[in-house]
Design a protein around this motif. Structure first.
Motif, short mmCIF file in Angstrom:
data_model
loop_
_atom_site.label_atom_id
_atom_site.label_comp_id
_atom_site.label_asym_id
_atom_site.label_seq_id
_atom_site.Cartn_x
_atom_site.Cartn_y
_atom_site.Cartn_z
N PHE A 349 0.82 -1.20 0.00
CA PHE A 349 0.00 0.00 0.00
C PHE A 349 0.86 1.26 0.00
CE2 PHE A 349 -3.17 -2.93 1.96
CZ PHE A 349 -4.21 -2.72 1.06
N ARG A 350 0.29 2.31 -0.54
CA ARG A 350 0.92 3.63 -0.41
C ARG A 350 0.66 4.12 1.02
NH1 ARG A 350 -1.18 8.92 -3.79
NH2 ARG A 350 -0.01 10.50 -2.59
N PRO A 351 1.69 4.38 1.80
CA PRO A 351 1.53 4.64 3.24
C PRO A 351 0.64 5.85 3.52
CG PRO A 351 3.83 4.28 2.68
CD PRO A 351 3.11 4.41 1.38
N ASN A 352 -0.03 5.75 4.66
CA ASN A 352 -0.83 6.86 5.18
C ASN A 352 -0.22 7.29 6.52
OD1 ASN A 352 -2.81 8.53 6.37
ND2 ASN A 352 -4.47 7.44 5.33
N PRO A 353 0.18 8.55 6.65
CA PRO A 353 0.84 8.97 7.90
C PRO A 353 -0.09 8.96 9.11
CG PRO A 353 0.39 10.87 6.47
CD PRO A 353 0.10 9.64 5.66
N ASP A 354 -1.39 8.82 8.90
CA ASP A 354 -2.32 8.87 10.03
C ASP A 354 -2.34 7.57 10.84
OD1 ASP A 354 -3.04 11.44 9.37
OD2 ASP A 354 -4.79 10.84 8.19
N PHE A 355 -1.86 6.46 10.28
CA PHE A 355 -1.88 5.19 11.04
C PHE A 355 -0.81 4.25 10.52
CE2 PHE A 355 -4.91 4.77 7.55
CZ PHE A 355 -4.61 3.54 7.00
N ASP A 356 -0.50 3.27 11.36
CA ASP A 356 0.44 2.20 11.00
C ASP A 356 -0.33 1.12 10.25
OD1 ASP A 356 2.15 0.07 10.83
OD2 ASP A 356 2.87 0.22 12.88
N CYS A 357 -0.03 0.95 8.99
CA CYS A 357 -0.80 0.04 8.13
C CYS A 357 -0.73 -1.40 8.64
CB CYS A 357 -0.27 0.14 6.70
SG CYS A 357 -1.31 -0.71 5.49
N ALA A 358 0.47 -1.88 8.98
CA ALA A 358 0.63 -3.26 9.44
C ALA A 358 -0.16 -3.50 10.72
CB ALA A 358 2.10 -3.57 9.65
N LYS A 359 -0.14 -2.54 11.61
CA LYS A 359 -0.88 -2.68 12.88
C LYS A 359 -2.39 -2.64 12.62
CE LYS A 359 -1.15 -0.72 17.53
NZ LYS A 359 -0.64 0.36 18.43
N ALA A 360 -2.81 -1.76 11.73
CA ALA A 360 -4.24 -1.63 11.45
C ALA A 360 -4.83 -2.89 10.85
CB ALA A 360 -4.48 -0.44 10.51
N MET A 382 -3.61 6.93 -1.56
CA MET A 382 -3.11 6.66 -0.22
C MET A 382 -4.09 5.70 0.47
SD MET A 382 -2.33 9.43 2.78
CE MET A 382 -1.29 10.39 1.68
N VAL A 383 -3.57 4.69 1.14
CA VAL A 383 -4.43 3.71 1.78
C VAL A 383 -5.30 4.37 2.84
CG1 VAL A 383 -2.66 3.07 3.48
CG2 VAL A 383 -4.48 1.44 2.88
N GLN A 384 -6.57 3.93 2.87
CA GLN A 384 -7.52 4.50 3.82
C GLN A 384 -8.22 3.36 4.58
OE1 GLN A 384 -7.82 7.64 4.50
NE2 GLN A 384 -6.79 8.60 2.74
N ARG A 385 -8.41 3.60 5.86
CA ARG A 385 -9.18 2.65 6.68
C ARG A 385 -10.66 2.93 6.42
NH1 ARG A 385 -7.75 1.08 12.91
NH2 ARG A 385 -9.42 -0.45 13.22
#
Length: 522
Positions: A349-360, A382-385
């Motif tokens: 994924f294209r990283p999102n500074p608002d959260f840790d992708c692996a943790k999410a 950008m990846v979004q939850r």
């Protein structure tokens, strides 16, 4: 929300836990393929359902497999339920309208949908070898068989055609080996045994005519919606190799038949490959290369391919790199392999500074996913939850009565229901064998009648018209007294039996005595 150029997937989550920003999939990038992954029970099937609904409403036909049976509900109107209404309110889906969608049901076994058939020739030696798990030597012989069929004009339509051709090749093994290389009868026999296993697993239902026409899965309705083709796969999953080979064959047929269209405003067809890991399990390198080639080049035909599987590691990296639109549901990370899968998914994924992708990824709730689609100029967003929108159609399976009604009202009703068996390799080879046997048979003696003759006795039975069998000029025989009857009384039969018994005993005694005296003499 969605418009005529996109499909609404859901609303992304902001740092303050509110859901406001809509996440859409742009139709013009719908043919850039996609991936839907996640652990069991995290919402992959519902995501597949809402994507199929979105494409259908935009006039794009869809083909998908119903592995568990609960995707069939897409054919019926949705029902208002509290948790669905609550989800719609949370993501500000207004209005939330229920729909039923135009669905065509298919089934390789012809039980829960229209039968799907393909000819042996269309399947080809590579996919057949994969289907039967043949060795390299056996695959070579199968390639020779297809070559001979082409040279001798033998149509390979169903399984008995291929069986007849293999039997013919075994009988001509020496001749064929001199032309194409070593062809051994044991290898041919191994292929025939694998064909028998395939037949017992239901392969005879798949191979034959009428073969599926690609145009029948690319239909649209009069109101402009695309047909959703649902393949009943719950029974088919009992033979996963047949399932994966069939879907790969269908992709190959689409690739070969459809013309080049470049990048259209929307896909011509979207193909969902559920349980995608089955395609790559124990697959030889040549087959993986074939899948990569088809996925890479079929985009220009206007076809989007979306792989649905539990783990992103199930898809080879060369194929994974071709998938631009991604929906990642929750993954568990208890084992080293699962932890690696989480890291692999996060890194794509294209990283999102608002959260840790692996943790999410390990914290996503049911119905929640990380979403990244292609934006302007084909750049990944950008990846979004994201909280996935609720479906407009029914969640869960339809009843057998509803399925029967929909099959009867289908636009292809009656076109594929009855199998057709026209003259092909089996009949042609049978005819040739009969002609060869007739040519080698000894000629009949005489003109008609039996080939046996009778000796020229005066009392021989006659052969024609009751005339006596005698030489010309010979006088007719004198009348003979009638023979006495062969019948005997009970007393006569008993006396004869005793005489025979005594005679037999005396005879055996005499023989033993003679042999004994001979032995003593030596």
């Amino acid at each position: 929300m969605a418009d005529d150029t996109s499909i609404f997937i859901g609303a992304s989550r902001k740092p303050d836990d509110s859901y406001q920003k809509p996440e859409n999939l742009l139709l013009r990038y719908g043919n850039r393929h996609g991936l839907v992954t996640g652990a069991t029970g995290t919402g992959k099937t519902v995501t597949l359902q809402i994507l199929a609904e979105g494409f259908s409403n935009q006039g794009v036909p869809v083909f998908c497999a119903d592995v568990k049976g609960d995707l069939s509900g897409i054919a019926m109107m949705g029902e208002a339920k509290d948790f669905l209404l609550a989800r719609a309110e949370t993501i500000k889906l207004d209005p939330y309208e229920f729909q039923e969608f135009p669905v065509i049901f298919w089934d390789l076994f012809g039980e829960q949908g229209h039968p799907i058939r393909a000819t042996v020739t269309e399947m080809g030696p590579l996919l057949l070898s994969r289907l039967m798990n043949l060795s390299d030597a056996q695959e070579g012989i199968l390639n020779i068989a297809f070559k001979i069929a082409d040279e001798e004009g033998l149509l390979l339509l169903d399984m008995k055609d291929l069986q007849a051709l293999l039997a013919n090749i075994a009988a001509r093994a020496d001749e064929i080996s001199a032309r194409y290389g070593n062809v051994t009868k044991p290898s041919v026999g191994a292929i025939q045994r694998n064909l028998l296993v395939l037949e017992q697993q239901g392969g005879q239902n798949f191979f034959g005519e009428p073969a599926l026409r690609i145009s029948d899965i690319m239909r649209t309705t009069r109101d402009g919606r695309g047909a959703i083709n649902v393949l009943a796969a719950d029974k088919l999953m009992m033979n996963p190799r047949l399932y994966s080979t069939f879907l790969l064959w269908l992709l190959s047929e689409l690739f070969e038949e459809l013309p080049e269209v470049g990048d259209p405003d929307k896909p011509r067809l979207v193909f969902f490959f559920d349980e995608a890991h089955l395609l790559f399990d124990e697959a030889p390198r040549v087959l993986v290369d074939r899948v990569e080639q088809v996925v890479r080049l079929i985009r220009s035909k206007g076809v989007g391919v979306y792989f649905v599987t539990q783990n992103p590691l199930d898809v080879p990296e060369t194929v994974l790199a071709q998938l631009g639109n991604r929906v990642q549901h929750a993954l568990r990370a208890y084992t080293p392999r699962e932890q690696k899968a989480v890291k692999t998914a996060a890194d794509t994924f294209r990283p999102n500074p608002d959260f840790d992708c692996a943790k999410a990824i390990t914290q996503l709730a049911v119905g929640e996913a990380l979403v990244s689609t292609l934006e302007a100029k084909g750049i990944p967003s950008m990846v979004q939850r994201t909280l996935v929108r609720p479906p407009a159609s029914r969640m869960g399976p339809i009843t057998p009565q509803e399925r029967s009604r929909l099959i009867a009202e289908s636009p292809v009703a009656g076109q594929y229901d009855q199998a057709v068996d026209r003259e092909s390799a089996f009949e042609i080879l049978q005819k040739k064998a009969a002609e060869a046997q007739k040519a080698q048979a000894p000629e009949q003696q005489g003109e008609g009648g039996s080939r046996w003759t009778l000796p020229d006795f005066e009392d021989s039975p006659t052969t024609t018209g009751g005339a006596s069998r005698r030489s010309p000029g010979r006088p007719a025989p004198r009348p003979r007294a009638p023979r006495p009857s062969n019948r005997q009384t009970v007393t006569e039969a008993a006396i004869k039996s005793v005489v025979r018994s005594v005679g037999s005993s005396l005879g055996r005694a005499l023989v033993r005595g003679i042999l004994g005296s001979l032995k003593k003499g030596y």
